[in-house]
Motif scaffolding. Sequence first.
Motif, PDB file in Angstrom:
ATOM      1  N   ASP A 109       1.222  -0.787  -0.149  1.00  0.00           N
ATOM      2  CA  ASP A 109       0.167  -0.116  -0.270  1.00  0.00           C
ATOM      3  C   ASP A 109       1.408   1.286   0.101  1.00  0.00           C
ATOM      4  O   ASP A 109       1.715   1.866   0.496  1.00  0.00           O
ATOM      5  CB  ASP A 109      -1.230  -0.361   1.297  1.00  0.00           C
ATOM      6  CG  ASP A 109      -2.003   1.001   1.331  1.00  0.00           C
ATOM      7  OD1 ASP A 109      -2.350   1.353  -0.081  1.00  0.00           O
ATOM      8  OD2 ASP A 109      -2.301   1.372   2.470  1.00  0.00           O
ATOM      9  N   PRO A 110       1.339   1.350  -1.138  1.00  0.00           N
ATOM     10  CA  PRO A 110       2.138   3.152  -1.356  1.00  0.00           C
ATOM     11  C   PRO A 110       1.044   3.842  -0.724  1.00  0.00           C
ATOM     12  O   PRO A 110       1.652   5.764  -0.880  1.00  0.00           O
ATOM     13  CB  PRO A 110       1.856   3.055  -2.956  1.00  0.00           C
ATOM     14  CG  PRO A 110       0.800   3.174  -3.033  1.00  0.00           C
ATOM     15  CD  PRO A 110       0.158   1.804  -2.206  1.00  0.00           C
ATOM     16  N   LYS A 111       0.033   4.678  -0.017  1.00  0.00           N
ATOM     17  CA  LYS A 111      -0.875   5.262   0.876  1.00  0.00           C
ATOM     18  C   LYS A 111      -0.343   5.696   1.857  1.00  0.00           C
ATOM     19  O   LYS A 111       0.488   5.327   2.954  1.00  0.00           O
ATOM     20  CB  LYS A 111      -2.255   5.144   0.919  1.00  0.00           C
ATOM     21  CG  LYS A 111      -2.895   4.813  -0.222  1.00  0.00           C
ATOM     22  CD  LYS A 111      -2.981   5.820  -1.040  1.00  0.00           C
ATOM     23  CE  LYS A 111      -3.713   6.112  -2.300  1.00  0.00           C
ATOM     24  NZ  LYS A 111      -3.555   7.026  -3.058  1.00  0.00           N
ATOM     25  N   GLY A 112       0.154   7.343   2.192  1.00  0.00           N
ATOM     26  CA  GLY A 112       0.182   7.473   3.286  1.00  0.00           C
ATOM     27  C   GLY A 112      -0.544   8.962   3.939  1.00  0.00           C
ATOM     28  O   GLY A 112      -1.560   8.956   2.888  1.00  0.00           O
ATOM     29  N   PRO A 113      -0.920   9.252   4.547  1.00  0.00           N
ATOM     30  CA  PRO A 113      -1.492  10.580   5.887  1.00  0.00           C
ATOM     31  C   PRO A 113      -1.018  11.707   4.368  1.00  0.00           C
ATOM     32  O   PRO A 113       0.192  12.233   4.379  1.00  0.00           O
ATOM     33  CB  PRO A 113      -0.895  10.763   6.886  1.00  0.00           C
ATOM     34  CG  PRO A 113      -0.049  10.345   7.251  1.00  0.00           C
ATOM     35  CD  PRO A 113       0.214   9.496   6.348  1.00  0.00           C
TER      36      PRO A 113
END
Length: 559
Positions: free
Chosen positions: A341-345
């Motif tokens: 998952d490459p997502k971050g805040p």
Amino acid sequence: MYILNAELTHEYLSSPYKMSRIMTTQRSGRFSSPRTPRSTIDVTTTSPYRLATDSPSRQLQWELQQLAISAQEDFNAQLDLENEQREALHKEALNEATARHDRVRREAEQARAQLEQQILAEGRRREEEAQKETDRLRREEEQRLAANRKREEERARAAELEERKLAEAQRKEIEAAEKRQLEIRRKDAETARRLKEEQQAVTRRKEEAQAAKVEAAQNTPAPISTTSAQQAQQALQPTRSAHPNTQFEEEHQRYLTIHQRLKELRKGMASQAKQNAGLKQAMGDMRREIKKSVGQVREGKGANQNQLRNIMNVLRKAATLAEPSVDVTLYLASPPQQIDDPKGPALLVYLLNIFAKAIVAQFVDEAGVKPQIADPIGTVASHIFAISDLRWKDISLIDILIAKFHVVCPVLFGIYGDEQSYEGKRRLGWSKEEDGGPFMPQQRHFERMTGLGAGFAGISLKNYEKARAKNPYPDHHYWQALARIANIPSDQITQTHFVVLKGMIEGYEAKFLHFFGDAAIAALRHVLVELPKRSPPSVASKALAGLPDVLRREKKLVL
């Protein structure tokens, strides 16, 4: 008893004075009314006028005189009695006044004695309190001195332990530096051999081209034109290498792309904030807090604890907000190849970008004039990007800060160009006073480059040997930047390079030597002594060449 003469009696009674005497006599009881006489006067025995031949008036006169005398005596006796009574009253009053005075005096003396006792008691109480306060202060002073002695002993033990650890670390560092030096010498020898071969190949090509031109000119019957002659003359002169290292250029472009994506992220977050009042308020407050805290960074041990704590609190709060999210790999120069998952805040990436921008602004504005402030600013920057809570999947996001350096100071990464041309100035990091305007003056440009060079050293020369956190930008980046500038062709090096080198080295010699040992001395000799000699003379190169004298005089370091 005798009968008074009527005329004489009338004459006597008609006188007011005489009548009053009679009335007085009556009141005193000495002269009774005719009806009730108190006594009978014996004329024969008391009156001198005993004979009948004596005049009755004389006899009456004498009697009246006797009555007057008796009344006067009674009156005087009454006065004496009254005087005695008044005297007795006066004495009694005086005695009472004296007794009252004595009583008042005794009461006053008693009150005075009581007051004196109270004053003495109060004095003793104050003396006792003063003695107690003195004893308390003495005990506190003894406790403070004992605590100071204990702290001094603890510091001495800690310093001794630190010295032992430092000696061990220096020993290990010297061994590592020797290994690195051997590796560097091997690489330098390989690089020198390759450069020599390339130079020989270029020389052969030039000679072959010149021979071909001469042969062609001899076989051509037509005369050579002026333009052809100038071209031949230029071909005989050394050419300037206009082809920078492709690897450096590719790396530079990756970071420029990251910088562009950060701009787009900032616009996207601003757009989302317009639709979400809560997000807009939070973003504004966090952004202002970060800028304020970075602007308050100053020199001194422990002077930036509050600023660092405020920045960490803001960024940690942003790290807990999963939404909005963003692909964090877009902001990494070398992202991991396989990730679930490459997502971050997104808010964390946005605020780290704000933080990096504020750090670079401090390097430019503060360190350009006062280079020594770059070290505490670099410490704050390195610490923030080293915190585990602010990493993404244990990867530091310091590429956000390095992307800023690629924009404002490309020469740190092997980029060079013609300082006299518009495109060359842009590649070297010259800034404009305003969009669309001319480039800033040279002096202001040099101040910016000094601050950025010192700031880069302040970030990359940080010792994490005793820290639990991972170093987000290890010291080999400093060596790499120094080598890239030093290996620029002599005819391509500019004053900007010399200014950046001076900013990187001045004040950081001790840290450089700590990390690289003898290899650092060799690098300093090459950069400060040899490089200015083989480069075109300039104000900046002369300033850099003056550093060895400063090191010899102040640091006792001979290059």
